[in-house]
Write an enzyme that holds these catalytic residues in place. Sequence first.
Site, PDB file in Angstrom:
ATOM      1  N   CYS A  43      -5.975 -17.841   1.585  1.00  0.00           N
ATOM      2  CA  CYS A  43      -5.743 -16.394   1.512  1.00  0.00           C
ATOM      3  C   CYS A  43      -5.472 -15.938   0.084  1.00  0.00           C
ATOM      4  O   CYS A  43      -5.540 -14.743  -0.202  1.00  0.00           O
ATOM      5  CB  CYS A  43      -4.597 -16.005   2.424  1.00  0.00           C
ATOM      6  SG  CYS A  43      -3.162 -17.079   2.297  1.00  0.00           S
ATOM      7  N   GLU A 102      -0.389 -11.086   7.969  1.00  0.00           N
ATOM      8  CA  GLU A 102      -1.088 -11.343   6.710  1.00  0.00           C
ATOM      9  C   GLU A 102      -2.571 -11.290   7.013  1.00  0.00           C
ATOM     10  O   GLU A 102      -3.056 -12.043   7.859  1.00  0.00           O
ATOM     11  CB  GLU A 102      -0.695 -12.706   6.154  1.00  0.00           C
ATOM     12  CG  GLU A 102      -1.374 -13.028   4.839  1.00  0.00           C
ATOM     13  CD  GLU A 102      -1.266 -14.499   4.502  1.00  0.00           C
ATOM     14  OE1 GLU A 102      -2.266 -15.052   4.009  1.00  0.00           O
ATOM     15  OE2 GLU A 102      -0.206 -15.095   4.730  1.00  0.00           O
TER      16      GLU A 102
END
Length: 523
Positions: free
Chosen positions: A301, A264
Amino acid sequence: MTITGESLIGGVAVRGTGDAFTAWEPAAGKPMEPSFHTADATQIDTACQLAEAAFDTFRATSDADRAKFLDTVADQIVALGDELIVRAMAETALPRGRLEGERGRTVNQLKLFAELLREGSWRDARLDTALPERTPPRPDLRYRLIGIGPVAVFGASNFPLAFSVAGGDTASAFAAGCPVVLKAHPAHPGTSELVGRAVVRAVELSGLPAGVFSLLTGIGNALGQALVAHPAIQAVGFTGSRFGGLALMAVAAARPQPIPVYAEMSSINPLFVLPDALAARGPAIARDFAASLTLGVGQFCTNPGLVLGIAGPAFEQFAKDAAAALGGVPAGSMLTPGIASAYQQGVKALAGQSSVQTLVTNDHGEGLGGAALFMTSADSFLAEKALHGEVFGPSSLLVACRDVEQMAAVTAHMEGQLTATLQLEESDVDAALVLLPVLEKRVGRILANGFPTGVEVSTAMVHGGPFPATSDGRSTSVGTAAIGRFLRPVSYQNLPQRLLPEALRDGNPLAIWRRRDGQLSKD
């Protein structure tokens, strides 16, 4: 503070004795450079070989025993008590409430995977009955998923518990029957060691081989690259920067046996404020957007780093309302000096773009992140790739579009994203229908009338997306589907019953859901 004990060999959490490292002790309110042991090549090799040796035993454990192990990990984390929270507060500058909530999430996701194991569908068991009279005859075929092998997991800086030592990557790998070699993040070494000791204790209490879990500590890229390059490692879980994720992907691809990297990396999480929602709730959306953007000093995020609206007086007022809300938010301590420096450079770069109007840039002190808000046109956004990058922190860019069709055009030119949010009224649904097919190709999670900074740990959650949000957009790092990253299929053709795994034997001895001749059944 020096943490010592018998469970560490130079920072590798295994059974035995050796030299424990000294975790860093930050001064009150001011981060210091960590001073602790960096694992050497021998220790990396030891951890990986132990993981490989433990794999067959660990994957052969029953679902019930593996579920009990996950529950035991959770219980051992809870047993650390306030020491864990105090340590994490000192190392990260995150507030107590945030860390206590994150500990709860960490414990709950371990228990969620334990329930998945008890329920049994994770194997995706399939049976195709032999058809000897058919031309050509069909053999007896049976299919299941098994663990892929030892997994290298990299702790994240922004979630010292939920995406770190016993976080989602570790929990899902354990659920799949895969040992974990964990590379602790250097931003919170003491926190990592405390949780690592809790996992080691759970391994011992469960009677599992020591190599089921190892903890490596250290600074620099060489450690992570050596770990990924080790032939025992069969998959990688990573949360961090695009630079770091791409570097690990390159190492994994260059191995004699390439392995998957589930990284990620980067997302700006567009927020679409559709016209009637803007007219009906503009000030409230602006206020809540500001709160979402600055939550945790913007170090999520899923931070809403891009806002799209239709150009005109209503969107201009939204910009003023959002700027006013952000102007009252004080700068906060960021997780590391490096993150703070990168954030400040990113804000400066955006402010320096000739096509960008600066609406807010709060003061940034050393190690701090202040809110920043900018505005540009869709034409400029489409023309200038420099406006598409992530600025990790409480910064966002407003994009004024001519119409919904241009919103869709902007979306089509974006990179892959973790999330997209639609702020809409019922009368905006037709506009949303224009955007939805484009969003589905760009985004892992689409939400309406909320904000993306909350990620529910559940069976239906997707925390992933097309590159560069993640390296493999077919995967998720949150929710029970995350187990799929660390599994691979095996088919058994015409094997005698005694050679078949229990999940595939006649009579369904485990009483699990299976797909027999295309039909789901427990028969």
